[in-house]
Motif scaffolding. Structure first.
Motif, PDB file in Angstrom:
ATOM      1  N   LEU A  29       0.836  -1.199   0.000  1.00 24.39           N
ATOM      2  CA  LEU A  29       0.000   0.000   0.000  1.00 24.39           C
ATOM      3  C   LEU A  29       0.875   1.254   0.000  1.00 24.39           C
ATOM      4  O   LEU A  29       0.616   2.198  -0.749  1.00 24.39           O
ATOM      5  CB  LEU A  29      -0.920   0.000   1.223  1.00 24.39           C
ATOM      6  N   GLU A  30       1.913   1.233   0.809  1.00 24.06           N
ATOM      7  CA  GLU A  30       2.832   2.373   0.880  1.00 24.06           C
ATOM      8  C   GLU A  30       3.488   2.640  -0.475  1.00 24.06           C
ATOM      9  O   GLU A  30       3.583   3.781  -0.924  1.00 24.06           O
ATOM     10  CB  GLU A  30       3.913   2.107   1.930  1.00 24.06           C
ATOM     11  N   LYS A  31       3.917   1.583  -1.144  1.00 22.02           N
ATOM     12  CA  LYS A  31       4.562   1.740  -2.450  1.00 22.02           C
ATOM     13  C   LYS A  31       3.578   2.307  -3.475  1.00 22.02           C
ATOM     14  O   LYS A  31       3.926   3.205  -4.244  1.00 22.02           O
ATOM     15  CB  LYS A  31       5.113   0.389  -2.925  1.00 22.02           C
ATOM     16  N   LEU A  32       2.356   1.804  -3.495  1.00 20.35           N
ATOM     17  CA  LEU A  32       1.349   2.324  -4.426  1.00 20.35           C
ATOM     18  C   LEU A  32       1.076   3.798  -4.148  1.00 20.35           C
ATOM     19  O   LEU A  32       0.923   4.583  -5.086  1.00 20.35           O
ATOM     20  CB  LEU A  32       0.056   1.512  -4.324  1.00 20.35           C
ATOM     21  N   TYR A  33       1.038   4.164  -2.882  1.00 19.94           N
ATOM     22  CA  TYR A  33       0.823   5.565  -2.542  1.00 19.94           C
ATOM     23  C   TYR A  33       1.967   6.424  -3.057  1.00 19.94           C
ATOM     24  O   TYR A  33       1.747   7.490  -3.631  1.00 19.94           O
ATOM     25  CB  TYR A  33       0.672   5.723  -1.023  1.00 19.94           C
ATOM     26  N   ARG A  34       3.187   5.948  -2.867  1.00 19.10           N
ATOM     27  CA  ARG A  34       4.356   6.699  -3.340  1.00 19.10           C
ATOM     28  C   ARG A  34       4.353   6.848  -4.861  1.00 19.10           C
ATOM     29  O   ARG A  34       4.735   7.882  -5.393  1.00 19.10           O
ATOM     30  CB  ARG A  34       5.650   6.007  -2.911  1.00 19.10           C
ATOM     31  N   ILE A  35       3.939   5.810  -5.551  1.00 20.92           N
ATOM     32  CA  ILE A  35       3.947   5.841  -7.018  1.00 20.92           C
ATOM     33  C   ILE A  35       2.860   6.767  -7.557  1.00 20.92           C
ATOM     34  O   ILE A  35       3.103   7.566  -8.461  1.00 20.92           O
ATOM     35  CB  ILE A  35       3.749   4.427  -7.605  1.00 20.92           C
ATOM     36  N   TYR A  36       1.653   6.672  -7.025  1.00 17.59           N
ATOM     37  CA  TYR A  36       0.500   7.286  -7.673  1.00 17.59           C
ATOM     38  C   TYR A  36      -0.091   8.514  -6.976  1.00 17.59           C
ATOM     39  O   TYR A  36      -0.932   9.199  -7.575  1.00 17.59           O
ATOM     40  CB  TYR A  36      -0.615   6.246  -7.848  1.00 17.59           C
ATOM     41  N   SER A  37       0.298   8.839  -5.766  1.00 18.01           N
ATOM     42  CA  SER A  37      -0.392   9.913  -5.048  1.00 18.01           C
ATOM     43  C   SER A  37      -0.289  11.267  -5.756  1.00 18.01           C
ATOM     44  O   SER A  37      -1.278  12.010  -5.812  1.00 18.01           O
ATOM     45  CB  SER A  37       0.116  10.015  -3.611  1.00 18.01           C
ATOM     46  N   ALA A  38       0.857  11.599  -6.307  1.00 14.35           N
ATOM     47  CA  ALA A  38       0.996  12.898  -6.979  1.00 14.35           C
ATOM     48  C   ALA A  38       0.121  12.965  -8.228  1.00 14.35           C
ATOM     49  O   ALA A  38      -0.546  13.981  -8.477  1.00 14.35           O
ATOM     50  CB  ALA A  38       2.460  13.160  -7.340  1.00 14.35           C
ATOM     51  N   GLU A  39       0.116  11.896  -9.022  1.00 10.66           N
ATOM     52  CA  GLU A  39      -0.725  11.873 -10.229  1.00 10.66           C
ATOM     53  C   GLU A  39      -2.199  11.908  -9.858  1.00 10.66           C
ATOM     54  O   GLU A  39      -3.001  12.574 -10.520  1.00 10.66           O
ATOM     55  CB  GLU A  39      -0.439  10.623 -11.060  1.00 10.66           C
ATOM     56  N   LEU A  40      -2.560  11.172  -8.819  1.00 14.96           N
ATOM     57  CA  LEU A  40      -3.952  11.172  -8.377  1.00 14.96           C
ATOM     58  C   LEU A  40      -4.370  12.548  -7.885  1.00 14.96           C
ATOM     59  O   LEU A  40      -5.491  12.986  -8.132  1.00 14.96           O
ATOM     60  CB  LEU A  40      -4.163  10.121  -7.282  1.00 14.96           C
ATOM     61  N   PHE A  41      -3.453  13.238  -7.207  1.00 21.65           N
ATOM     62  CA  PHE A  41      -3.769  14.589  -6.739  1.00 21.65           C
ATOM     63  C   PHE A  41      -4.017  15.531  -7.915  1.00 21.65           C
ATOM     64  O   PHE A  41      -5.011  16.257  -7.943  1.00 21.65           O
ATOM     65  CB  PHE A  41      -2.643  15.138  -5.849  1.00 21.65           C
ATOM     66  N   ARG A  42      -3.126  15.494  -8.891  1.00 18.45           N
ATOM     67  CA  ARG A  42      -3.281  16.364 -10.065  1.00 18.45           C
ATOM     68  C   ARG A  42      -4.595  16.045 -10.780  1.00 18.45           C
ATOM     69  O   ARG A  42      -5.354  16.937 -11.151  1.00 18.45           O
ATOM     70  CB  ARG A  42      -2.092  16.166 -11.010  1.00 18.45           C
ATOM     71  N   PHE A  43      -4.874  14.754 -10.918  1.00 15.70           N
ATOM     72  CA  PHE A  43      -6.104  14.327 -11.573  1.00 15.70           C
ATOM     73  C   PHE A  43      -7.325  14.759 -10.755  1.00 15.70           C
ATOM     74  O   PHE A  43      -8.294  15.296 -11.289  1.00 15.70           O
ATOM     75  CB  PHE A  43      -6.089  12.816 -11.769  1.00 15.70           C
ATOM     76  N   GLY A  44      -7.273  14.545  -9.447  1.00 14.10           N
ATOM     77  CA  GLY A  44      -8.389  14.917  -8.583  1.00 14.10           C
ATOM     78  C   GLY A  44      -8.671  16.402  -8.617  1.00 14.10           C
ATOM     79  O   GLY A  44      -9.829  16.832  -8.610  1.00 14.10           O
TER      80      GLY A  44
END
Length: 191
Positions: A29-44
Motif C-alpha cells: 500500500l505504501e509503495k502504491l501511494y508513493r507511485i500514484y499519489s501525486a498523479e492522483l492529486f493532479r487528476f483529482g
C-alpha cells in the motif's frame, strides 16, 4: 548480506506492490501511494478544485484499498483502476454535497512566438486572454464533457482508456469529445 527494506520498497513495481497489498502487506500500500499519489492529486484537482477535498478523497481511496484488500482482484491497468476509483469517489461525494464540480486544468503548453519585445508582450497578453477564455469555457462544460477533455488532452489517455474509466462505449467518448470541442470553439469565437 544485509538488505535495506527501504531500498527493497523502491525496487518494487506497481504490480508487485498490488500483489503485496492483496496479501495483506502494508508495504505494498505504501509503495502504491508513493507511485500514484501525486498523479492522483493532479487528476483529482482537475475534477474538484478543492485541495483539502481532493487530499481527503485520495486518503479515503487508499484506506478503502487497505480495508478491502481481501476483495481486490487482478487489474489490467493499475493506473486506470486508481483513476477510475478516485473519479467515482469524488463524484459520489460531490453528489451528496450538491456542489457543482469545478475544474482546473494544468499542463497548458505555452505558445512560442518570435519578434520584437512589443510583439512578444502583445502575444503573451493575447495568450493569457485565450487561456482565461478557454478555462472559462471548460468550466461551463457539463461534467462528463469536462472529464473527457481532461482525460484526452491533459492526462493524454486514449479514447479506449477514457471509455473504460467513464464506463461508456467508445462512440459515446467520441461524441462527448466532439461536443466539448465544438462548445469550446464557439466559446472562443472560432466560428
Amino acid at each position: 548480506m544485509n538488505t535495506n527494506p527501504k531500498n527493497e520498497l523502491e525496487q518494487l513495481t506497481d504490480y508487485q506492490a498490488w500483489e503485496m497489498l492483496k496479501s495483506g502487506d502494508v508495504k505494498g500500500l505504501e509503495k502504491l501511494y508513493r507511485i500514484y499519489s501525486a498523479e492522483l492529486f493532479r487528476f483529482g484537482m482537475s475534477l474538484a478544485h478543492e485541495e483539502p477535498f481532493v487530499l481527503d478523497s485520495i486518503q479515503e481511496l487508499f484506506l478503502d484499498l487497505w480495508k478491502y484488500q481481501n476483495n481486490l482482484s487482478e487489474v489490467g491497468n493499475l493506473k486506470l483502476y486508481l483513476f477510475k476509483s478516485l473519479s467515482n469517489k469524488i463524484k459520489r461525494a460531490k453528489k451528496t454535497q450538491s456542489k457543482q464540480a469545478k475544474i482546473e486544468f494544468s499542463g497548458m503548453e505555452d505558445l512560442v512566438s518570435t519578434g520584437s519585445v512589443e510583439d512578444e508582450w502583445i502575444s503573451s497578453q493575447q495568450e493569457e486572454e485565450l487561456k482565461k477564455r478557454l478555462a472559462k469555457g471548460i468550466e461551463n462544460l457539463p461534467l462528463r464533457q469536462k472529464e473527457v477533455i481532461q482525460y484526452l488532452f491533459f492526462e493524454r489517455m486514449s479514447y479506449e482508456e477514457c471509455s473504460k474509466i467513464l464506463e461508456i462505449n467508445l462512440r459515446s467518448v467520441y461524441t462527448l469529445a466532439w461536443k466539448a470541442i465544438n462548445s469550446l470553439k464557439k466559446h472562443l469565437g472560432f466560428f
